[in-house]
Design a protein around this motif. Structure first.
Motif, mmCIF file in Angstrom:
data_model
loop_
_atom_site.group_PDB
_atom_site.id
_atom_site.type_symbol
_atom_site.label_atom_id
_atom_site.label_comp_id
_atom_site.label_asym_id
_atom_site.label_seq_id
_atom_site.Cartn_x
_atom_site.Cartn_y
_atom_site.Cartn_z
ATOM 1 N N ALA A 1 0.817 -1.214 0.000
ATOM 2 C CA ALA A 1 0.000 0.000 0.000
ATOM 3 C C ALA A 1 0.851 1.265 0.000
ATOM 4 O O ALA A 1 0.326 2.372 0.145
ATOM 5 C CB ALA A 1 -0.933 0.009 1.209
ATOM 6 N N ASP A 2 2.175 1.140 -0.179
ATOM 7 C CA ASP A 2 3.080 2.281 -0.128
ATOM 8 C C ASP A 2 2.864 3.180 -1.340
ATOM 9 O O ASP A 2 3.008 2.752 -2.477
ATOM 10 C CB ASP A 2 4.523 1.791 -0.088
ATOM 11 C CG ASP A 2 5.522 2.929 -0.031
ATOM 12 O OD1 ASP A 2 5.500 3.688 0.950
ATOM 13 O OD2 ASP A 2 6.322 3.058 -0.977
ATOM 14 N N ALA A 3 2.501 4.429 -1.101
ATOM 15 C CA ALA A 3 2.152 5.337 -2.188
ATOM 16 C C ALA A 3 3.329 5.651 -3.113
ATOM 17 O O ALA A 3 3.208 5.542 -4.334
ATOM 18 C CB ALA A 3 1.566 6.627 -1.617
ATOM 19 N N PRO A 4 4.501 6.053 -2.594
ATOM 20 C CA PRO A 4 5.614 6.325 -3.505
ATOM 21 C C PRO A 4 5.980 5.112 -4.360
ATOM 22 O O PRO A 4 6.318 5.259 -5.529
ATOM 23 C CB PRO A 4 6.754 6.709 -2.550
ATOM 24 C CG PRO A 4 6.068 7.229 -1.338
ATOM 25 C CD PRO A 4 4.829 6.393 -1.203
ATOM 26 N N LEU B 1 -6.652 4.957 -4.050
ATOM 27 C CA LEU B 1 -6.266 5.807 -5.175
ATOM 28 C C LEU B 1 -6.272 7.273 -4.776
ATOM 29 O O LEU B 1 -5.344 8.025 -5.107
ATOM 30 C CB LEU B 1 -7.214 5.566 -6.349
ATOM 31 C CG LEU B 1 -6.863 6.290 -7.649
ATOM 32 C CD1 LEU B 1 -5.542 5.772 -8.206
ATOM 33 C CD2 LEU B 1 -7.972 6.105 -8.675
ATOM 34 N N TYR B 2 -7.293 7.702 -4.039
ATOM 35 C CA TYR B 2 -7.319 9.084 -3.559
ATOM 36 C C TYR B 2 -6.124 9.375 -2.656
ATOM 37 O O TYR B 2 -5.538 10.461 -2.693
ATOM 38 C CB TYR B 2 -8.619 9.360 -2.791
ATOM 39 C CG TYR B 2 -9.782 9.786 -3.652
ATOM 40 C CD1 TYR B 2 -9.759 10.994 -4.346
ATOM 41 C CD2 TYR B 2 -10.924 8.987 -3.748
ATOM 42 C CE1 TYR B 2 -10.840 11.391 -5.123
ATOM 43 C CE2 TYR B 2 -12.016 9.381 -4.524
ATOM 44 C CZ TYR B 2 -11.961 10.588 -5.209
ATOM 45 O OH TYR B 2 -13.027 10.977 -5.975
ATOM 46 N N GLU B 3 -5.775 8.397 -1.831
ATOM 47 C CA GLU B 3 -4.652 8.594 -0.912
ATOM 48 C C GLU B 3 -3.329 8.697 -1.664
ATOM 49 O O GLU B 3 -2.471 9.524 -1.333
ATOM 50 C CB GLU B 3 -4.591 7.445 0.095
ATOM 51 C CG GLU B 3 -3.512 7.622 1.150
ATOM 52 C CD GLU B 3 -3.490 6.477 2.140
ATOM 53 O OE1 GLU B 3 -2.507 6.396 2.898
ATOM 54 O OE2 GLU B 3 -4.438 5.665 2.153
ATOM 55 N N PRO C 1 -1.543 15.728 -3.419
ATOM 56 C CA PRO C 1 -0.363 16.585 -3.493
ATOM 57 C C PRO C 1 0.630 16.238 -2.390
ATOM 58 O O PRO C 1 0.208 15.849 -1.295
ATOM 59 C CB PRO C 1 -0.948 17.991 -3.307
ATOM 60 C CG PRO C 1 -2.389 17.851 -3.719
ATOM 61 C CD PRO C 1 -2.782 16.472 -3.286
ATOM 62 N N PRO C 2 1.932 16.356 -2.639
ATOM 63 C CA PRO C 2 2.517 16.882 -3.884
ATOM 64 C C PRO C 2 2.776 15.812 -4.941
ATOM 65 O O PRO C 2 3.314 16.130 -6.003
ATOM 66 C CB PRO C 2 3.842 17.472 -3.393
ATOM 67 C CG PRO C 2 4.234 16.531 -2.279
ATOM 68 C CD PRO C 2 2.953 16.128 -1.600
ATOM 69 N N ARG C 3 2.450 14.544 -4.657
ATOM 70 C CA ARG C 3 2.761 13.485 -5.625
ATOM 71 C C ARG C 3 1.914 13.602 -6.879
ATOM 72 O O ARG C 3 2.400 13.463 -7.988
ATOM 73 C CB ARG C 3 2.547 12.115 -4.972
ATOM 74 C CG ARG C 3 3.462 11.818 -3.807
ATOM 75 C CD ARG C 3 3.264 10.394 -3.323
ATOM 76 N NE ARG C 3 1.929 10.184 -2.756
ATOM 77 C CZ ARG C 3 1.646 10.233 -1.467
ATOM 78 N NH1 ARG C 3 2.613 10.521 -0.610
ATOM 79 N NH2 ARG C 3 0.419 10.019 -1.015
ATOM 80 N N ALA C 4 0.625 13.812 -6.707
ATOM 81 C CA ALA C 4 -0.336 13.897 -7.804
ATOM 82 C C ALA C 4 -1.609 14.454 -7.199
ATOM 83 O O ALA C 4 -1.673 14.709 -5.989
ATOM 84 C CB ALA C 4 -0.568 12.516 -8.427
ATOM 85 N N HIS C 5 -2.627 14.656 -8.023
ATOM 86 C CA HIS C 5 -3.880 15.144 -7.441
ATOM 87 C C HIS C 5 -5.064 14.620 -8.233
ATOM 88 O O HIS C 5 -5.280 15.002 -9.381
ATOM 89 C CB HIS C 5 -3.913 16.660 -7.403
ATOM 90 C CG HIS C 5 -5.093 17.194 -6.629
ATOM 91 N ND1 HIS C 5 -5.225 17.025 -5.267
ATOM 92 C CD2 HIS C 5 -6.195 17.857 -7.018
ATOM 93 C CE1 HIS C 5 -6.356 17.582 -4.857
ATOM 94 N NE2 HIS C 5 -6.970 18.085 -5.911
ATOM 95 N N LEU C 6 -5.822 13.740 -7.607
ATOM 96 C CA LEU C 6 -7.075 13.238 -8.166
ATOM 97 C C LEU C 6 -8.209 14.069 -7.578
ATOM 98 O O LEU C 6 -8.495 13.993 -6.387
ATOM 99 C CB LEU C 6 -7.267 11.761 -7.829
ATOM 100 C CG LEU C 6 -8.602 11.135 -8.244
ATOM 101 C CD1 LEU C 6 -8.761 11.157 -9.756
ATOM 102 C CD2 LEU C 6 -8.704 9.703 -7.711
ATOM 103 N N ARG C 7 -8.853 14.868 -8.415
ATOM 104 C CA ARG C 7 -9.947 15.709 -7.939
ATOM 105 C C ARG C 7 -11.216 14.892 -7.749
ATOM 106 O O ARG C 7 -11.934 15.060 -6.758
ATOM 107 C CB ARG C 7 -10.205 16.852 -8.914
ATOM 108 C CG ARG C 7 -11.365 17.766 -8.507
ATOM 109 C CD ARG C 7 -11.506 18.934 -9.469
ATOM 110 N NE ARG C 7 -10.382 19.847 -9.326
ATOM 111 C CZ ARG C 7 -10.338 20.846 -8.456
ATOM 112 N NH1 ARG C 7 -11.354 21.033 -7.613
ATOM 113 N NH2 ARG C 7 -9.296 21.635 -8.386
ATOM 114 N N ALA C 8 -11.520 14.016 -8.704
ATOM 115 C CA ALA C 8 -12.761 13.241 -8.626
ATOM 116 C C ALA C 8 -12.640 12.033 -9.538
ATOM 117 O O ALA C 8 -11.850 12.022 -10.480
ATOM 118 C CB ALA C 8 -13.969 14.094 -9.022
ATOM 119 N N LEU C 9 -13.440 11.027 -9.243
ATOM 120 C CA LEU C 9 -13.529 9.821 -10.067
ATOM 121 C C LEU C 9 -14.994 9.544 -10.346
ATOM 122 O O LEU C 9 -15.818 9.529 -9.422
ATOM 123 C CB LEU C 9 -12.891 8.630 -9.348
ATOM 124 C CG LEU C 9 -13.077 7.255 -9.993
ATOM 125 C CD1 LEU C 9 -12.371 7.187 -11.344
ATOM 126 C CD2 LEU C 9 -12.557 6.154 -9.072
#
Length: 372
Positions: A142-145, A285-287, A291-299
């Motif tokens: 589950a590691d985001a990076p 996915l939202y997690e 930011p600052p990695r990426a930004h999902l506004r909505a799905l």
């Protein structure tokens, strides 16, 4: 099937907004500029079945083509192909008699240049990368990076992928990968039908067979990773809703959000309905895409046949998956490769060097993608 022609809906597409799940960061109100709407579909997805499935390649495509242009494209395809099918799929374009139409679709006069991208996953290589990540490096699945870093042919995973079949034979190596796949492919239907014994027995046999270099070193580390594997299996068994360790969809989708939001804008994803994108995985996915990695506004989810933009993503994903699979099998198609390369994500999860030489967008094309 509906009687309405594909891509020309009578009204607005039927959508289903996916709310930000509990525990996920709130994506709005952060001051970031609104980014593109990205329309996505995939081809070759078999969940966690990476070895021995129907397909050896998974392709995930995203397009930012405006709705009017996409509808015009669907009408153009209907005029060219003249199939009575109510919904067109990638295989309509891939028929030999419609080769010219597929060339137009991918080419400079088609709808996609500068507005489309496809991420490719070579499933066998992805399995090797997961062996290295989970059992050697001890990466949390589950590691985001790690999810955004993806799987690359450079480094230990690439070395093990290349040396494994040569050192141990293709059949023996494939059995090893299949055993790993079974080890961590856990859900409520399958349960815990495979123990860790078989995989670690194979790892021990391969290591004792002897192999100098990186493959031998890594297999030695895998042999000692039984406690880590047992702990990971226990966590997956304890909560079947846990985001799976071998899933290739979330990394591809996270890579898409990262790319299309690369100027710092927030991305809205509109995806064909996909049962694999459960509430738990959407929360993940939202997690990951924050930011600052990426930004999902909505799905949002839609039925592909109601939105021509998602249909274009379906066409690109299907064409790319078939061509990439053929390239893996040693089948050349210089014209199609030349047309497809500008759309291929350079950070695709790919290990086979010979086929990647045909698919790789290359430094010049990568620069063009970045400036598009």
């Amino acid at each position: 099937m509906h009687g309405r022609p594909s891509g020309v809906p009578a009204g607005p597409p039927v959508t289903a907004d996916v709310p930000v799940p509990a525990g996920a960061p709130v994506p709005a109100g952060d001051g970031l500029a609104a980014g593109p709407e990205l329309f996505c579909d995939e081809s070759g997805y078999e969940g966690e079945n990476l070895v021995g499935g129907i397909t050896d390649v998974f392709a995930h495509a995203g397009v930012t083509v405006p709705a009017a242009d996409a509808a015009d494209c669907i009408r153009e395809l209907r005029d060219r192909i003249r199939s009575p099918a109510t919904v067109y799929k990638a295989n309509h374009l891939q028929r030999e008699k419609h080769r010219g139409t597929m060339v137009w679709f991918l080419g400079p006069d088609g709808p996609l240049p500068g507005r489309a991208r496809v991420h490719l996953t070579e499933k066998a290589f992805f399995a090797v990368a997961r062996i290295v990540d989970l059992l050697v490096s001890g990466t949390d699945p589950a590691d985001a990076p790690a999810m955004l870093r993806g799987a690359h042919a450079r480094g230990p995973a690439g070395a093990l992928y290349r040396e494994g079949p040569r050192r141990y034979g293709r059949e023996r190596w494939r059995a090893f990968l299949a055993s790993f796949n079974e080890l961590l492919w856990i859900n409520t239907r399958r349960g815990a039908e495979t123990s860790a014994d078989g995989f670690f027995r194979l790892a021990d046999e391969l290591h004792r067979a002897g192999a100098p270099g990186e493959a031998g070193r890594l297999l030695g580390l895998v042999r000692g990773a039984r406690p880590r594997a047992d702990a990971l299996r226990a966590a997956l068994l304890a909560d079947p809703r846990t985001v799976p360790a071998l899933d290739s969809l979330l990394p591809a989708l996270a890579a898409a959000v990262t790319y299309w939001g690369r100027e710092g804008a927030a991305v809205t994803v509109v995806h064909d309905r996909q049962t694999a994108l459960t509430e738990e995985r959407v929360a993940r996915l939202y997690e990951v895409c924050r930011p600052p990695r990426a930004h999902l506004r909505a799905l949002r989810f839609v039925d592909a046949e109601t939105d021509p933009r998602v249909q274009l993503a379906d066409f690109l994903a299907g064409i790319a998956r078939k061509r990439a699979s053929d390239a893996l099998a040693g089948l050349a198609d210089p014209e199609l490769d030349e047309l497809l390369r500008p759309y291929v994500a350079p950070d695709s999860a790919w290990g086979d060097e010979r086929s990647w030489a045909l698919l790789d967008p290359g430094p010049a094309r990568r620069a063009g993608l970045t400036s598009a």
